[in-house]
Design a protein around this motif. Structure first.
Motif, PDB file in Angstrom:
ATOM      1  N   THR A 169       0.703  -1.301  -0.065  1.00  0.00           N
ATOM      2  CA  THR A 169      -0.201  -0.078  -0.017  1.00  0.00           C
ATOM      3  C   THR A 169       0.806   1.277  -0.196  1.00  0.00           C
ATOM      4  O   THR A 169       1.785   1.452   1.002  1.00  0.00           O
ATOM      5  CB  THR A 169      -0.919   0.044   1.287  1.00  0.00           C
ATOM      6  N   VAL A 170       0.880   1.969  -0.811  1.00  0.00           N
ATOM      7  CA  VAL A 170       1.538   3.353  -1.196  1.00  0.00           C
ATOM      8  C   VAL A 170       0.946   4.370  -0.134  1.00  0.00           C
ATOM      9  O   VAL A 170      -0.219   4.674  -0.148  1.00  0.00           O
ATOM     10  CB  VAL A 170       1.569   3.804  -2.704  1.00  0.00           C
ATOM     11  N   SER A 171       1.768   4.830   0.617  1.00  0.00           N
ATOM     12  CA  SER A 171       1.387   6.155   1.424  1.00  0.00           C
ATOM     13  C   SER A 171       2.641   7.058   1.535  1.00  0.00           C
ATOM     14  O   SER A 171       3.785   6.586   0.938  1.00  0.00           O
ATOM     15  CB  SER A 171       1.022   5.410   2.864  1.00  0.00           C
ATOM     16  N   ARG A 172       2.500   7.990   2.365  1.00  0.00           N
ATOM     17  CA  ARG A 172       3.695   8.868   2.458  1.00  0.00           C
ATOM     18  C   ARG A 172       4.585   8.208   3.329  1.00  0.00           C
ATOM     19  O   ARG A 172       5.968   8.861   3.393  1.00  0.00           O
ATOM     20  CB  ARG A 172       2.888  10.391   3.101  1.00  0.00           C
ATOM     21  N   TYR A 173       4.376   7.237   3.847  1.00  0.00           N
ATOM     22  CA  TYR A 173       5.432   6.590   4.907  1.00  0.00           C
ATOM     23  C   TYR A 173       6.545   5.686   4.037  1.00  0.00           C
ATOM     24  O   TYR A 173       7.358   5.679   4.482  1.00  0.00           O
ATOM     25  CB  TYR A 173       4.707   5.788   6.007  1.00  0.00           C
ATOM     26  N   ASN A 174       5.883   5.293   2.862  1.00  0.00           N
ATOM     27  CA  ASN A 174       7.067   4.400   2.148  1.00  0.00           C
ATOM     28  C   ASN A 174       7.028   4.774   0.783  1.00  0.00           C
ATOM     29  O   ASN A 174       7.704   4.025  -0.036  1.00  0.00           O
ATOM     30  CB  ASN A 174       6.357   2.888   2.114  1.00  0.00           C
ATOM     31  N   LEU A 175       6.941   5.894   0.420  1.00  0.00           N
ATOM     32  CA  LEU A 175       6.951   6.500  -1.065  1.00  0.00           C
ATOM     33  C   LEU A 175       8.256   6.435  -1.627  1.00  0.00           C
ATOM     34  O   LEU A 175       8.488   5.909  -2.484  1.00  0.00           O
ATOM     35  CB  LEU A 175       6.344   7.937  -1.048  1.00  0.00           C
ATOM     36  N   GLU A 176       9.161   6.886  -0.835  1.00  0.00           N
ATOM     37  CA  GLU A 176      10.722   6.977  -1.048  1.00  0.00           C
ATOM     38  C   GLU A 176      11.075   5.445  -1.055  1.00  0.00           C
ATOM     39  O   GLU A 176      12.386   5.215  -1.572  1.00  0.00           O
ATOM     40  CB  GLU A 176      11.452   8.027   0.051  1.00  0.00           C
ATOM     41  N   ASP A 177      10.415   4.496  -0.378  1.00  0.00           N
ATOM     42  CA  ASP A 177      11.162   3.199  -0.110  1.00  0.00           C
ATOM     43  C   ASP A 177      10.527   2.278  -1.297  1.00  0.00           C
ATOM     44  O   ASP A 177      10.863   1.377  -1.356  1.00  0.00           O
ATOM     45  CB  ASP A 177      10.586   2.743   1.204  1.00  0.00           C
ATOM     46  N   LEU A 178       9.662   2.741  -2.352  1.00  0.00           N
ATOM     47  CA  LEU A 178       9.271   1.695  -3.228  1.00  0.00           C
ATOM     48  C   LEU A 178      10.395   1.226  -4.081  1.00  0.00           C
ATOM     49  O   LEU A 178      10.162  -0.143  -4.595  1.00  0.00           O
ATOM     50  CB  LEU A 178       8.145   2.606  -4.089  1.00  0.00           C
TER      51      LEU A 178
END
Length: 372
Positions: free
Chosen positions: A163-172
């Motif tokens: 699930t894409v969120s602001r918490y993992n955006l840069e970690d994709l």
């Protein structure tokens, strides 16, 4: 048995049917659609009611069938239901258990013996710090990795849901590399809907949605696994735009990479699926919804046949009629291909026919330009 890769009449037969077999779950995920609870609801469908539901699902045209939750492993009769669906009814079944101590090697073996087509784990970070924060439970990341090792050892196809969120955006990008390393066949990228525990403040911006989808298209050209978007039907528009760009580049003498051959097509719809349009969701108590993210009950399988609800419920019929879409979605040249997330429109505007507020695309008719 795999669902046929063929054109379907979504007014009659869904491509995918998801049954929330229980709402019980030991995790406390930040975005949980179901707002899962620690104990099973005493009103959840019984074993016999579950088998009756499976009977009705098998009457559709070879749908892809998914057990979800909560945590499916919280049902003691889970494998009996799985065997009935797969072995007695010939359905292609996938499952999305939570990464808890219930994911033992024995549990995975039982799933394989039943004939499970795919086991899906959620992975929302490439490391424990990010993933465990998102899942609200320390140790969830390591349990996920251990479960994946069991699946690898027992040769059960792996799907990863993120699930894409602001918490993992840069970690994709790091998550994508991990998905490749584990040998997954499909990466299903969910775009957050603010329903249940999901909050609008956790969502990425419309422009970031667009950028992630463009990156996903490029990613699937070079990765060995399939890439699928969930609650982002506008990804189909992005794919078409990118393909047109490739054609134009080729005509101009610029070569572009071709997509890798997929190891299977399970879960890959031959035409666009949207809430209530090729997709139907049955809750733990038998309520029927256009999707798990669009909480508008269209009936209950305890009172009506599932096919009658899917085919005839007014909300379902409206969702399949793209001429009813409003605002930007209503005039978009891609409305038949896309249609916008009806769940996101409902969650943010209260109207399931309104425009998807998190689509950054500006249709030609909306801006006064020429329609393609």
């Amino acid at each position: 048995m795999m669902p046929s890769i063929k054109q379907r009449d979504y007014s009659q037969n869904p491509f995918i049917v998801i049954w929330e077999v229980t709402r019980a779950c030991a995790l406390k995920c930040l975005h949980c659609r179901a707002e899962a609870q620690y104990h099973p609801d005493p009103q959840q469908l019984s074993l016999e009611e579950g088998k009756q539901l499976i009977d009705q699902i098998s009457e559709f045209d070879e749908p892809l069938f998914v057990f979800t939750g909560g945590d499916p492993l919280m049902r003691p009769d889970l494998y009996e239901l799985a065997r009935y669906a797969i072995q007695d009814k010939g359905l292609s079944l996938s499952m999305t258990p939570s990464a808890t101590p219930r994911v033992t090697r024995s549990a995975v073996e039982k799933a394989g013996e039943a004939g499970l087509s795919r086991w899906a784990f959620s992975l929302d970070g490439s490391c424990a710090k990010i993933h465990d924060h998102f899942r609200g439970t320390a140790g969830s990341y390591e349990r996920t990795m251990q479960g994946i090792r069991y699946l690898q050892e027992l040769h059960i196809p792996i799907q990863i849901n993120t699930t894409v969120s602001r918490y993992n955006l840069e970690d994709l990008p790091q998550i994508a590399e991990l998905v490749a390393q584990m040998g997954a066949v499909l990466w299903s990228v969910f775009f957050l809907i603010p329903t249940g525990r999901g909050m609008e403040k956790d969502m990425i911006t419309p422009q970031q949605h667009e950028e992630v989808m463009q990156w996903m298209y490029e990613l699937q050209q070079r990765m060995p696994f399939g890439v699928k978007a969930t609650e982002a039907p506008h990804y189909r528009r992005v794919v078409l735009q990118q393909q047109r760009s490739i054609v134009q580049s080729s005509e101009n003498g610029v070569s572009r990479p071709s997509a890798s051959k997929r190891r299977d097509m399970l879960g890959r719809a031959p035409q666009g699926v949207n809430d209530g349009d090729g997709f139907v969701f049955i809750s733990h108590t038998g309520e029927v919804y256009p999707s798990g993210f669009l909480p508008l009950s269209c009936g209950n399988v305890r009172e009506q046949h599932l096919a009658d609800i899917y085919r005839s419920a007014p909300v379902m019929q409206q969702l399949r009629d793209k001429s009813l879409l409003k605002g930007k979605c209503g005039v978009c040249e891609y409305r038949q291909l896309c249609g916008g997330s009806r769940a996101r429109a409902y969650a943010l505007t209260g109207d399931y026919l309104e425009s998807d507020p998190y689509c950054a695309y500006q249709p030609a008719a909306w801006t006064g330009g020429d329609i393609l």
